[in-house]
Design a protein around this motif. Structure first.
Motif, PDB file in Angstrom:
ATOM      1  N   ALA A  20       0.808  -1.223   0.000  1.00 27.30           N
ATOM      2  CA  ALA A  20       0.000   0.000   0.000  1.00 27.30           C
ATOM      3  C   ALA A  20       0.841   1.273   0.000  1.00 27.30           C
ATOM      4  O   ALA A  20       0.375   2.320  -0.433  1.00 27.30           O
ATOM      5  N   ASP A  21       2.098   1.201   0.478  1.00 23.60           N
ATOM      6  CA  ASP A  21       2.935   2.402   0.526  1.00 23.60           C
ATOM      7  C   ASP A  21       3.706   2.638  -0.772  1.00 23.60           C
ATOM      8  O   ASP A  21       4.547   3.503  -0.857  1.00 23.60           O
ATOM      9  N   ARG A  22       3.394   1.899  -1.824  1.00 24.88           N
ATOM     10  CA  ARG A  22       4.057   2.041  -3.128  1.00 24.88           C
ATOM     11  C   ARG A  22       3.042   2.438  -4.193  1.00 24.88           C
ATOM     12  O   ARG A  22       1.880   2.091  -4.118  1.00 24.88           O
ATOM     13  N   THR A  23       3.527   3.118  -5.210  1.00 24.37           N
ATOM     14  CA  THR A  23       2.694   3.512  -6.340  1.00 24.37           C
ATOM     15  C   THR A  23       3.241   2.830  -7.590  1.00 24.37           C
ATOM     16  O   THR A  23       4.439   2.895  -7.852  1.00 24.37           O
ATOM     17  N   GLN A  24       2.371   2.166  -8.329  1.00 18.40           N
ATOM     18  CA  GLN A  24       2.758   1.566  -9.604  1.00 18.40           C
ATOM     19  C   GLN A  24       2.042   2.307 -10.717  1.00 18.40           C
ATOM     20  O   GLN A  24       0.844   2.556 -10.620  1.00 18.40           O
ATOM     21  N   THR A  25       2.792   2.634 -11.760  1.00 21.13           N
ATOM     22  CA  THR A  25       2.235   3.343 -12.908  1.00 21.13           C
ATOM     23  C   THR A  25       2.723   2.663 -14.177  1.00 21.13           C
ATOM     24  O   THR A  25       3.887   2.278 -14.265  1.00 21.13           O
ATOM     25  N   GLN A  26       1.815   2.519 -15.139  1.00 21.43           N
ATOM     26  CA  GLN A  26       2.206   1.948 -16.427  1.00 21.43           C
ATOM     27  C   GLN A  26       2.552   3.096 -17.360  1.00 21.43           C
ATOM     28  O   GLN A  26       1.811   4.076 -17.456  1.00 21.43           O
ATOM     29  N   GLY A  27       3.695   2.985 -18.028  1.00 22.65           N
ATOM     30  CA  GLY A  27       4.137   4.009 -18.970  1.00 22.65           C
ATOM     31  C   GLY A  27       4.336   3.420 -20.352  1.00 22.65           C
ATOM     32  O   GLY A  27       4.391   2.204 -20.525  1.00 22.65           O
ATOM     33  N   TYR A  28       4.453   4.314 -21.329  1.00 23.90           N
ATOM     34  CA  TYR A  28       4.608   3.897 -22.715  1.00 23.90           C
ATOM     35  C   TYR A  28       5.616   4.814 -23.390  1.00 23.90           C
ATOM     36  O   TYR A  28       5.536   6.040 -23.261  1.00 23.90           O
ATOM     37  N   LEU A  29       6.582   4.226 -24.098  1.00 20.07           N
ATOM     38  CA  LEU A  29       7.554   4.983 -24.886  1.00 20.07           C
ATOM     39  C   LEU A  29       7.373   4.628 -26.353  1.00 20.07           C
ATOM     40  O   LEU A  29       7.196   3.459 -26.696  1.00 20.07           O
ATOM     41  N   ASN A  30       7.399   5.646 -27.202  1.00 20.92           N
ATOM     42  CA  ASN A  30       7.240   5.461 -28.641  1.00 20.92           C
ATOM     43  C   ASN A  30       8.184   6.432 -29.359  1.00 20.92           C
ATOM     44  O   ASN A  30       7.766   7.479 -29.838  1.00 20.92           O
ATOM     45  N   PRO A  31       9.502   6.105 -29.386  1.00 20.39           N
ATOM     46  CA  PRO A  31      10.458   7.017 -30.011  1.00 20.39           C
ATOM     47  C   PRO A  31      10.268   7.075 -31.516  1.00 20.39           C
ATOM     48  O   PRO A  31       9.718   6.140 -32.085  1.00 20.39           O
TER      49      PRO A  31
END
Length: 169
Positions: free
Chosen positions: A75-86
């Motif tokens: 609960a004390d962590r944050t997960q985020t999904q990211g995307y890279l498109n160079p």
């Protein structure tokens, strides 16, 4: 104006009792005299037939949340999904408030090389890797930024997960 009434009757064959003579078949009429209409046994008894539509089932498409606390992360962590498109979108920055020792980790599939720069008022750290990388800051107090980048030498579009939280967990 002249009104016309049409009367029809329905007959069905019925076996005659044995020994009655004749052909062995007689006709039974369901015509009700004087009404000009046929009466079926169901209509004569007052039965009503009701038909209803089958129940409908509604399903909805699953939704995806891009920033949330994940069931796999404490609960004390944050997960985020990211995307890279160079080359148009080769980096993403994530701001967070540091509170003592902090850790930032990134996971992705494949062998594409990525880098991460974590900057806080009391220090910074740069790391890189293929499929995973992590940065630990012993005193990350205040406003911090973690930037995930794909160097110009790489050109793969990819999705990754960044986790930010206290160190040691």
């Amino acid at each position: 104006m002249r009104e016309s009434t049409t009367s029809t009757s329905t007959s069905s064959p019925v076996s005659a009792p044995a020994g009655a003579g004749g052909s062995g078949t007689s006709l039974l009429s369901t015509h009700t005299p004087g009404t000009g209409s046929n009466t079926s046994p169901a209509a004569a008894s007052g039965l009503t037939t009701t038909t209803s539509a089958p129940p409908t089932t509604t399903t909805s498409a699953p939704t995806t949340t891009t920033t949330s606390a994940s069931p796999s992360a404490p609960a004390d962590r944050t997960q985020t999904q990211g995307y890279l498109n160079p080359p148009l979108h080769a980096s993403n920055g994530y701001g967070f408030t540091g509170t003592g020792a902090m850790e930032v980790s990134v996971l992705w599939s494949g062998t594409t090389y990525l880098t991460m720069q974590v900057s806080c008022p009391n220090g910074s750290q740069s790391v890189g890797g293929t499929s995973a990388m992590a940065a630990s800051l012993p005193n990350a107090s205040g406003s911090c930024v973690a930037t995930v980048s794909e160097p110009p030498s790489e050109s793969a579009s990819l999705t990754y997960t960044i986790t930010i939280g206290p160190a040691g967990g």
